[in-house]
Scaffold this motif. Structure first.
Motif, PDB file in Angstrom:
ATOM      1  N   SER A  91       0.852  -1.205   0.000  1.00 34.76           N
ATOM      2  CA  SER A  91       0.000   0.000   0.000  1.00 34.76           C
ATOM      3  C   SER A  91       0.881   1.245   0.000  1.00 34.76           C
ATOM      4  CB  SER A  91      -0.876   0.019   1.265  1.00 34.76           C
ATOM      5  OG  SER A  91      -0.076   0.314   2.410  1.00 34.76           O
ATOM      6  N   THR A  92       0.372   2.315  -0.593  1.00 35.17           N
ATOM      7  CA  THR A  92       1.061   3.612  -0.616  1.00 35.17           C
ATOM      8  C   THR A  92       0.093   4.656  -0.083  1.00 35.17           C
ATOM      9  OG1 THR A  92       2.553   3.011  -2.434  1.00 35.17           O
ATOM     10  CG2 THR A  92       2.083   5.343  -2.161  1.00 35.17           C
ATOM     11  N   VAL A  93       0.572   5.509   0.836  1.00 35.51           N
ATOM     12  CA  VAL A  93      -0.333   6.446   1.507  1.00 35.51           C
ATOM     13  C   VAL A  93      -1.064   7.336   0.493  1.00 35.51           C
ATOM     14  CG1 VAL A  93      -0.476   8.344   3.158  1.00 35.51           C
ATOM     15  CG2 VAL A  93       1.034   6.391   3.622  1.00 35.51           C
ATOM     16  N   ILE A  94      -0.345   7.952  -0.436  1.00 36.52           N
ATOM     17  CA  ILE A  94      -0.960   8.760  -1.497  1.00 36.52           C
ATOM     18  C   ILE A  94      -0.845   7.957  -2.791  1.00 36.52           C
ATOM     19  CG2 ILE A  94      -1.026  11.030  -2.601  1.00 36.52           C
ATOM     20  CD1 ILE A  94      -1.554  11.057   0.435  1.00 36.52           C
ATOM     21  N   GLN A  95      -1.776   7.001  -2.934  1.00 37.73           N
ATOM     22  CA  GLN A  95      -1.654   5.966  -3.980  1.00 37.73           C
ATOM     23  C   GLN A  95      -2.286   6.361  -5.301  1.00 37.73           C
ATOM     24  OE1 GLN A  95      -3.196   2.010  -2.899  1.00 37.73           O
ATOM     25  NE2 GLN A  95      -1.468   1.227  -4.047  1.00 37.73           N
TER      26      GLN A  95
END
Ligand code: LRH
Ligand code: MN
Length: 441
Positions: free
Chosen positions: A237-241
């Motif tokens: 997962s990426t915070v600002i995906q």
């Protein structure tokens, strides 16, 4: 062959070298120009209008793209590549001198740190180059850094680490003010590699809380550009995906916060041009990192893999520009490149990319929008589609070359660059970079 400073700011490449290169190509160029002018008149377009718009068009260069780039496997040095920010902006001025439409550089900190920003501002000004958005970097640890960003930065679970990341962004803001920049681009690699490693909502709330502090310090005429990215360096997962998370954060922060679209930060086949339309519609399109990719975030030369997508992006940008004119609203996204040049001379790649980006823009300008709108109303699918294909298939190179010539640039920028012997000269005069370790720069 010396590289003399002349009055027009500093002409890094002697103007006579460009004049000599152009002289060989001028007759053919003028013939091509007249032929294109005649073709455009048939569809009620005045080529002079296009050239004027092209001369007002510009795209910023990535300072980190001026060196030979690397991957996680390796970096292969290029003799004569820049070794500091002064040499990077010098090379930027070569691209601008030959291409005519890259009068800004986007710096990245701490990669571009120096002792005297006033000297850097003055030197860069004499080169005719300004400063686009400043980029912060909390995706790497620096030597002597107190707290690691291994598990995140602005969204880290520990307040002290978030505070450190906030302070770095505020430091970038201060440097940007000294240099005359008007925007801060914040891309973070924060995310997770395994399900359960982070709590999604808490993580985003911590990110927003951190960014509110940075946002609160923005001067009134500045913008904060939020850059989303699907994955890497985090692989679960990426915070600002994605653009959805980005626009929600930009709306939560305020009017000075907008979204930056890096073309390489999307899953394969994502309709990026529609993302551009959406962000424009809600007044949150703040900027671009132009590049191209075949698989992941490859940071290849703009227009080198999928020039039709680049054209479709500019088709939406021109449509948004016209919509803003009609509604009297502001539409000033910051156009910048973000590329890594692992196997080419960065200057040649950026010359090619500047031409591809300007080409996409001018092709979008010649789309017959009234005809396309009428076909759309009538659901005449083929004819509506062909309005775009016709423009995309147009050979507009003569208009691009004329804009370059009128701005003191080259009809064939790469030929003029090679004839100048600039890189060989720099290989003789600049300190050689020897580090081979992997990594983007
Ligand atoms: C992240 C990114 C970001 C920069 C970096 C050099 O992939 O696109 O814009 O900070 O590249
Ligand atoms: Mn980017």
């Amino acid at each position: 062959m010396g590289f003399l400073a002349v009055d027009r700011k500093i002409a890094t490449i002697p103007q006579e070298v460009i004049a000599r290169a152009n002289a060989k190509l001028m007759d053919a160029h003028l013939a091509d120009y007249d032929a294109l002018a005649a073709r455009l008149v048939r569809v009620n377009i005045d080529i002079e209008d296009l050239v004027e718009k092209l001369m007002a068009f510009s795209v910023g260069l990535p300072s980190w793209g001026m060196v030979s780039g690397g991957t996680r496997y390796a970096r292969f040095p290029l003799p004569g590549e820049p070794t500091n920010v002064f040499e990077k902006v010098e090379d930027c001025s070569v691209v601008n001198q030959l291409a005519g439409l890259t009068p800004r550089v986007s710096l990245h900190f701490p990669w571009d740190k120096c002792d005297d920003y006033e000297a850097l501002r003055q030197y860069t000004q004499t080169l005719g180059i300004g400063f686009d958005a400043i980029n912060s970097n909390t995706f790497q640890d620096q030597t002597g850094q107190k707290r690691s960003y291994k598990f995140g930065s602005l969204s880290h679970s520990q307040l002290a680490t978030r505070q450190q990341a906030i302070e770095h962004n505020l430091e970038c803001l201060d440097i940007g003010k000294k240099l005359g920049s008007k925007a801060l681009t914040v891309w973070i690699g924060d995310g997770s590699n395994f399900p359960g490693q982070v709590e999604f909502t808490d993580t985003l709330e911590r990110y927003l809380e951190s960014l509110r502090t940075v946002y609160g310090q923005l001067p009134d005429d500045w913008r904060l550009l939020i850059e989303h990215k699907m994955y890497e360096p985090a692989f679960y997962s990426t915070v600002i995906q994605d653009w959805g998370t980005s626009i929600l954060c930009a709306q939560a922060l305020g009017d000075k916060a907008q979204c930056l679209v890096d073309l390489g930060h999307h899953a394969p086949n994502v309709n990026i041009e529609m993302i551009v339309a959406r962000l424009s519609q809600f007044g949150k399109l703040g900027g671009f990192h132009f590049n191209d990719s075949k698989y992941g975030d490859d940071d290849l030369d703009s227009g080198s893999i999928n020039p039709f997508q680049l054209f479709l992006v500019f088709n939406e940008l021109v449509s948004a520009e016209k919509r803003a004119e009609r509604t009297g609203t502001r539409f000033t996204p910051s156009y910048m490149m973000d590329q890594t040049h692992n196997v080419t001379d960065p200057i040649e790649s950026l010359l090619n990319s500047a031409r591809a980006i300007a080409g996409a823009y001018v092709k979008a300008l010649i789309v017959d929008r009234d005809a396309m709108r009428a076909y759309q109303e009538d659901n005449d699918v083929i004819m509506a589609h062909n309005c775009l294909r016709l423009a995309f298939e147009s050979d507009v190179r003569a208009a691009l070359a004329m804009a370059r010539v009128r701005m003191g640039g080259a009809i064939d920028p790469i030929a003029a660059y090679r004839e100048s012997g600039y890189r060989a000269h720099k290989a003789d005069t600049r300190k050689a970079r020897t580090e081979l370790a992997g990594g983007i720069v």
